[in-house]
Design an enzyme around this catalytic site. Structure first.
Site, PDB file in Angstrom:
ATOM      1  N   HIS A  96       6.350   6.950  -3.481  1.00 63.02           N
ATOM      2  CA  HIS A  96       7.451   5.983  -3.329  1.00 63.02           C
ATOM      3  C   HIS A  96       7.395   5.354  -1.942  1.00 63.02           C
ATOM      4  CE1 HIS A  96      11.526   4.325  -3.585  1.00 63.02           C
ATOM      5  NE2 HIS A  96      11.708   4.804  -2.353  1.00 63.02           N
ATOM      6  N   GLY A 145     -26.339 -11.618  -9.546  1.00 65.68           N
ATOM      7  CA  GLY A 145     -25.139 -10.795  -9.632  1.00 65.68           C
ATOM      8  C   GLY A 145     -24.278 -11.118 -10.836  1.00 65.68           C
TER       9      GLY A 145
END
Length: 451
Positions: free
Chosen positions: A438, A42
């Protein structure tokens, strides 16, 4: 000696190599992949780089909230979680390729024996692999400077070794004040270590603007991290104890562990590149052109070993450049790559893309500067993380964004929005007038770009 023939050979199980190996195999090519270390399936990021360090950084942040537990116990649990995570990802990466019919994975040390011919020294045998196309993706390893005692003194580690240390270091000395060293300083100070950073250069983070670097240093010092800038490390003695010249005097710093964080070098020493006609740069990287082709026909190099920016996402992008040559499609090369961002995962994360103010002025731009304290962001207050500052550099003539520096919580997510805007050649008003949800950190871009 037995020789196996393949359409393609990938040397190294890094991000670019494993990605390309999978795509080649799915398109019918017979692919061999050689990896010298079973613990590196990996690549660097998963095993000894980004993922384990960020796992420990996350655990360190949690430790600051849960300081009722002994530091040693908290640290041990963090290391165990890091091992679980990397082991799981390593197996997933191995299985993803090993289950493909056209991919054969070999464990062993690869070295060129001639053009398009590689010799592999495995545990029980040595054999050769020939292939029409060869891709070098062997990554980089920590650079070890020539300091007396650095190689044979107990308690001295590279980043990979330190992250696998079971015993909690109450006192940690870090040699090197670059981004890797600072991430570890942030991580271990979070666990409760007494951290001292020793740096040869007298300027803290010289590649960053002074105002940004000063703010980062201030945050570290508030956490108790000490800096010895302009200190020349002379030797390391048993203890371990670091001896350095600083401010015209010799200092001795006793530690439980010493981290060597003085940069990384490409893994080319064992490849015998000259046998294949593959030239190296003066810094030991594989010499490549804009298409990542080496000086030998049919051989490419990707990722850290090619001498470019050492980020796993750059290695992935390298695979796209090679893929375009192999499979056709849109032309793409390294000169077309632009606005590559980076993030440093400190207690207050720092992320940047493009030019800083100093670089922009030196390049001849007339600029306007936008600044916003992180404390002015409502979400930062919600997160109880108000430290830091946001800074943008704008071309005064065109209103284009030249660069942005974000020292604030979740900056590693926000920076990708800015990169996309820069890639689309948008001017700063696009972000100023954008509708963001928000409360979020991203909505701070509305205020940052209100100039």
């Amino acid at each position: 000696m037995k020789t196996y023939n393949y359409d393609a050979l990938v040397i190294g199980f890094g991000k670019g190599g494993k990605t390309l190996a999978g795509k080649l195999a799915k398109k019918g090519s017979k692919v061999a992949l050689v990896e010298q270390d079973k613990g590196m399936y990996g690549g660097t990021c998963i095993n000894v780089g980004c993922i384990p360090s960020k796992s420990l950084i996350h655990s360190a942040a949690e430790a600051k909230v849960q300081m009722d537990s002994p530091k040693a116990d908290t640290y041990k649990k963090a290391v165990e979680e890091k091992r679980r995570l990397t082991g799981m990802l390593r197996k997933k990466n191995y299985d993803k390729l090993n289950t493909l019919e056209n991919v054969t994975i070999y464990d062993g040390q690869a070295a060129f024996a001639g053009p398009k011919l590689v010799e592999v020294k495995a545990e029980k045998e040595t054999f050769r692999i020939s292939a029409d196309k060869i891709f070098i993706n062997t990554g980089a390893t920590p650079r070890i400077p020539g300091i007396e005692g650095i190689k044979d003194t107990a308690g001295v580690y590279t980043s990979a070794g330190l992250m696998d240390l079971d015993i909690f270091p109450e006192r940690l000395v870090i040699i090197g004040g670059g981004y890797i060293g600072l991430e570890f300083a942030s991580m271990y100070s979070g666990f409760g270590s007494k951290v001292t950073v020793i740096q040869d250069g007298s300027t803290f983070l010289p590649k960053e603007d002074t105002d940004i670097a000063s703010e980062i240093k201030k945050i570290f010092e508030e956490r108790g991290v000490e800096f010895r800038l302009g200190a020349k490390t002379k030797r390391i003695e048993n203890g371990p104890t670091v001896i350095a010249d600083w401010n015209e005097q010799e200092i001795r710093i006793e530690a439980d562990a010493v981290l060597v964080a003085t940069g990384r070098v490409p893994n080319t020493a064992e490849l015998n590149c000259e046998a294949a006609g593959v030239e190296l740069t003066p810094r030991g990287a594989v010499k490549v052109d804009e298409l990542l082709r080496t000086t030998a026909e049919g051989i490419w190099a990707m990722g850290d070993v090619a001498g470019g920016l050492q980020h796993t996402y750059v290695s992935l992008d390298d695979s796209r450049i090679v893929e375009a040559q192999l499979f056709g499609g849109k032309d793409y090369n390294t000169s077309m790559r632009k606005n590559v961002p980076y993030s440093v995962f400190l207690a207050t994360p720092y992320s940047r893309v493009g030019l800083n103010e100093r670089e922009a002025r030196e390049a001849g731009y007339q600029v306007k500067i936008a600044m916003l304290p992180a404390a002015a962001i409502p979400k930062a207050q919600v997160l109880k993380a108000p430290k830091g500052v946001l800074k943008a550099v704008i071309d005064e003539k065109t209103d284009k964004i030249l660069g942005v520096m974000l020292l604030c919580e979740e900056s590693y997510e926000m920076i990708n929005i800015i990169k996309l805007a820069m890639d689309m050649d948008a001017d700063y008003k696009v972000l100023r007038d954008q509708i963001f949800t928000h409360p979020t950190m991203s909505e701070a871009l509305n205020d940052l770009f209100t100039i």
